[in-house]
Design a protein around this motif. Structure first.
Motif, short mmCIF file in Angstrom:
data_model
loop_
_atom_site.label_atom_id
_atom_site.label_comp_id
_atom_site.label_asym_id
_atom_site.label_seq_id
_atom_site.Cartn_x
_atom_site.Cartn_y
_atom_site.Cartn_z
N GLY A 1 -15.44 3.74 43.24
CA GLY A 1 -14.35 3.19 44.05
C GLY A 1 -13.39 2.38 43.20
N GLY B 1 -17.44 5.89 49.63
CA GLY B 1 -18.26 4.95 48.89
C GLY B 1 -19.31 4.23 49.72
N HIS C 1 -16.87 -0.78 48.71
CA HIS C 1 -15.50 -0.36 48.38
C HIS C 1 -15.31 -0.08 46.89
CE1 HIS C 1 -15.69 -4.52 47.45
NE2 HIS C 1 -14.41 -4.69 47.21
#
Ligand code: 1HN
Length: 364
Positions: free
Chosen positions: A165, A83, A86
């Motif tokens: 994510g 990613g 996150h």
């Protein structure tokens, strides 16, 4: 917590582990690490347009259309396993003349922000034909069919951003292909949506706030942004507007908030931290974003990431031209869970509106 675990406790911990349990005391170290807030996930990083564009052009040679669903290069945060932040990923995608990125759908919500577009570049989203002109924003909500069509005779480029994510952390991923390169389009594209997102809507239908394909044309957004140059704006972000969900009037999508931001010539903003992360694309201008002491110096079409809870401030390095930034944030998710915080003070939704009349004092 202090003190050493007794031999008896060490043995007990081991026995708990064998019984698939753990005592709360074993979480003390984790809790102590959270004093003062989370450690930012990943690092601040900048992807230069010059490098990204060169790699996209190479990808055009290396990858024939049929080889892959999407010629997208995702920006990988050097401090994360996956990613850009996150919770989210940003990347650039290029299509050669006449190419189609074939139809598929997934439970990741996505947006496209157009870098090199045309009225003849379109994304079709659940039957709605959404033209992609320069700097337009197009929404592909969760689980909507989408295919991209380059009807021009040149390369086209746009920015993709998804809440991947987050969806993977919640283990909520679904994906499927249509099996056809293109999905059927509604006969009167735009009318289905217009009849559901305007002044009136069908009473017998469920509200589709999570599933509204939508286009925000730059020709509508830019004049509003530029027209606000004389407003105070935010001390932390300058003039910054959120793209509003056409049905709810709230955040752009349930998990993603898209912003368009203007830093006026010479503008410097105050530093702050947010529990959200942000991914940025420079529409035009030249400036510096300082993130936890790291200077990200950006210019036209560069992209960068501000990790969650990293202190950041902006400078427009030009004293004559405005700088314009497009950005994508995970704020709605954090807000919905009561986890959205800012320091040193809140900056979102705090100024009174309508403005408090300034001269309410009657002459005596
Ligand atoms: C995706 O579906 C697209 O639809 C672009 O254009 C980038 C990155 C990761 C996963 C799915 C698209 C993507 C993606």
């Amino acid at each position: 917590m202090s003190g050493e675990a007794s031999k008896g406790l060490a043995r007990f911990d081991q026995e708990l582990a064998e019984a698939a349990m753990k005592g709360q005391w074993e979480f003390d170290r984790l809790l102590e690490g959270l004093v003062g807030g989370p450690r930012p996930a990943g690092v601040p990083h900048l992807w230069r347009w010059k490098d990204v564009n060169a790699k996209l052009l190479e990808a055009c040679d290396v990858l024939p259309e049929s080889f892959t669903a999407r010629r997208n290069l995702a920006f990988m945060n050097p401090g994360l396993d996956r990613g850009t932040s996150h919770t989210m990923v940003m990347g650039m995608q290029m299509l050669k003349p006449g190419e189609i990125a074939w139809s598929h759908r997934h439970t990741m919500a996505a947006i496209r922000f157009v870098v090199d577009g045309s009225p003849d570049l379109v994304t079709v989203v659940d039957g709605e034909r959404l033209p992609m002109e320069d700097n337009d924003l197009v929404l592909t909500p969760r689980w909507t069919w989408h295919d991209h069509h380059n009807g021009t005779d040149g390369n086209v480029t746009w920015l993709d951003a998804l809440d991947i994510g987050l969806v993977l952390a919640l283990n909520g991923g679904f994906y499927e292909t249509l099996g056809e390169r293109r999905q059927p389009e509604h006969e009167r594209s735009g009318s289905t949506l217009a009849n559901r997102s305007g002044d009136v809507r069908p009473t017998w239908e469920r509200r589709k706030e999570l599933h509204v394909p939508h286009r925000y044309p730059w020709r509508d957004v830019e004049p509003i942004l530029l027209g606000m140059a004389a407003e105070d704006g935010s001390p932390f972000d300058g003039i910054v507007l959120e793209y509003v969900n056409p049905i709810t009037g709230g955040h752009t999508m349930p998990t993603i908030s898209c912003w368009i931001q203007m830093l006026r010539p010479g503008e410097r903003t105050r530093p702050h931290r947010q529990t959200s992360s942000g991914m940025y694309h420079v529409v035009r201008g030249a400036g510096t974003t300082t993130v936890d002491g790291v200077d990200l110096e950006w210019t036209d079409r560069d992209c960068f990431v501000i990790p969650n809870w990293a202190e950041h401030s902006f400078v427009n390095r030009s004293t004559t031209e405005e700088a314009i930034l497009f950005s994508v944030h995970d704020i709605p998710t954090l807000e919905a869970l009561g986890l959205y915080y800012e320091t040193p003070e809140p900056s979102l939704g705090v100024a009174p509106w309508p403005a408090v009349p300034a001269d309410v004092t009657r002459p005596r």
